[in-house]
Design a protein around this motif. Sequence first.
Motif, PDB file in Angstrom:
ATOM      1  N   SER A 119       0.804  -1.222   0.000  1.00 47.09           N
ATOM      2  CA  SER A 119       0.000   0.000   0.000  1.00 47.09           C
ATOM      3  C   SER A 119       0.834   1.267   0.000  1.00 47.09           C
ATOM      4  CB  SER A 119      -0.922   0.016   1.223  1.00 47.09           C
ATOM      5  OG  SER A 119      -0.151   0.016   2.428  1.00 47.09           O
ATOM      6  N   ASP A 141      -1.589  -5.558   6.825  1.00 47.58           N
ATOM      7  CA  ASP A 141      -2.994  -5.925   6.906  1.00 47.58           C
ATOM      8  C   ASP A 141      -3.407  -6.598   5.599  1.00 47.58           C
ATOM      9  OD1 ASP A 141      -5.992  -5.253   6.305  1.00 47.58           O
ATOM     10  OD2 ASP A 141      -5.785  -5.045   8.488  1.00 47.58           O
ATOM     11  N   PRO A 142      -3.933  -7.813   5.648  1.00 44.61           N
ATOM     12  CA  PRO A 142      -4.266  -8.525   4.403  1.00 44.61           C
ATOM     13  C   PRO A 142      -5.348  -7.839   3.584  1.00 44.61           C
ATOM     14  CG  PRO A 142      -5.029  -9.748   6.336  1.00 44.61           C
ATOM     15  CD  PRO A 142      -4.154  -8.659   6.833  1.00 44.61           C
ATOM     16  N   ASP A 143      -6.294  -7.166   4.243  1.00 46.51           N
ATOM     17  CA  ASP A 143      -7.341  -6.472   3.495  1.00 46.51           C
ATOM     18  C   ASP A 143      -6.779  -5.265   2.757  1.00 46.51           C
ATOM     19  OD1 ASP A 143      -9.270  -8.284   4.354  1.00 46.51           O
ATOM     20  OD2 ASP A 143      -9.838  -7.065   6.093  1.00 46.51           O
ATOM     21  N   HIS A 162      -3.669  -4.944   1.815  1.00 46.08           N
ATOM     22  CA  HIS A 162      -2.839  -5.556   0.772  1.00 46.08           C
ATOM     23  C   HIS A 162      -3.693  -5.918  -0.444  1.00 46.08           C
ATOM     24  CE1 HIS A 162       0.036  -8.389  -1.033  1.00 46.08           C
ATOM     25  NE2 HIS A 162      -0.900  -9.317  -0.987  1.00 46.08           N
ATOM     26  N   ALA A 163      -4.794  -6.613  -0.209  1.00 46.25           N
ATOM     27  CA  ALA A 163      -5.648  -7.055  -1.311  1.00 46.25           C
ATOM     28  C   ALA A 163      -6.275  -5.877  -2.037  1.00 46.25           C
ATOM     29  CB  ALA A 163      -6.732  -7.988  -0.776  1.00 46.25           C
ATOM     30  N   ALA A 164      -6.714  -4.872  -1.292  1.00 43.21           N
ATOM     31  CA  ALA A 164      -7.344  -3.706  -1.922  1.00 43.21           C
ATOM     32  C   ALA A 164      -6.367  -2.965  -2.818  1.00 43.21           C
ATOM     33  CB  ALA A 164      -7.892  -2.765  -0.849  1.00 43.21           C
TER      34      ALA A 164
END
Length: 212
Positions: A151, A179-181, A183-185
Amino acid sequence: MTGSRSPQEDYERAGFDGHLTPGTSPALLLVDPARAYVDPDCPLYAGVEQAADTMRLLLADARRAGIPVIVTRVLLRADGSDGGLFLRKVPALRVFAEDSPFSAFIDGLAPAPDELTVTKQSPSAFYDTALAAHLTANGIDTLLIGGLSTSGCVRATALDAMQHGFVPVVVEEAVGDRDPDVHAANLFDIRHKIGEVWPLRRVQEYLATPLG
């Protein structure tokens, strides 16, 4: 999102469905593989050891393929006087002071003597560095990007790569965030607005194909 469409479907329906084709002259760019992110004693510890492991594989693949390797690092004066607004916004960056052990490269991810190290004080590897000029002078058209964090410096660097005319290919398993969320976003946004996001396997196939 409209109706029952998924975010993926909604973005593609809105026109965020383009693709960039990597060229025939790639380089590997590892963004800030610093000990700070994998040392539990550091305030910036992010639990990204798996991404670091994949970066080691990616680095080995790049060296076998004979493509240029560039590794970046954030390095600040001991008093933080060159940290600018970035340091004021994120005081934890003081762990990247030149006298801090946390500013060292993660084991196995230091550049070799004949590989380029880019030292920076901002998120993007392109800002106030000679990276773009170096890539242009060496005929590079594509950047395979791994590093930390997704990010922050990875996203900023991928965006600037695109804006400078180098195709950014972020290697999915070789980047990480705390934070995986988040990261994914950020991978979602990079994939739809900035460049390509490829799994390591696809990058390995690309490197195994004659590029000339």
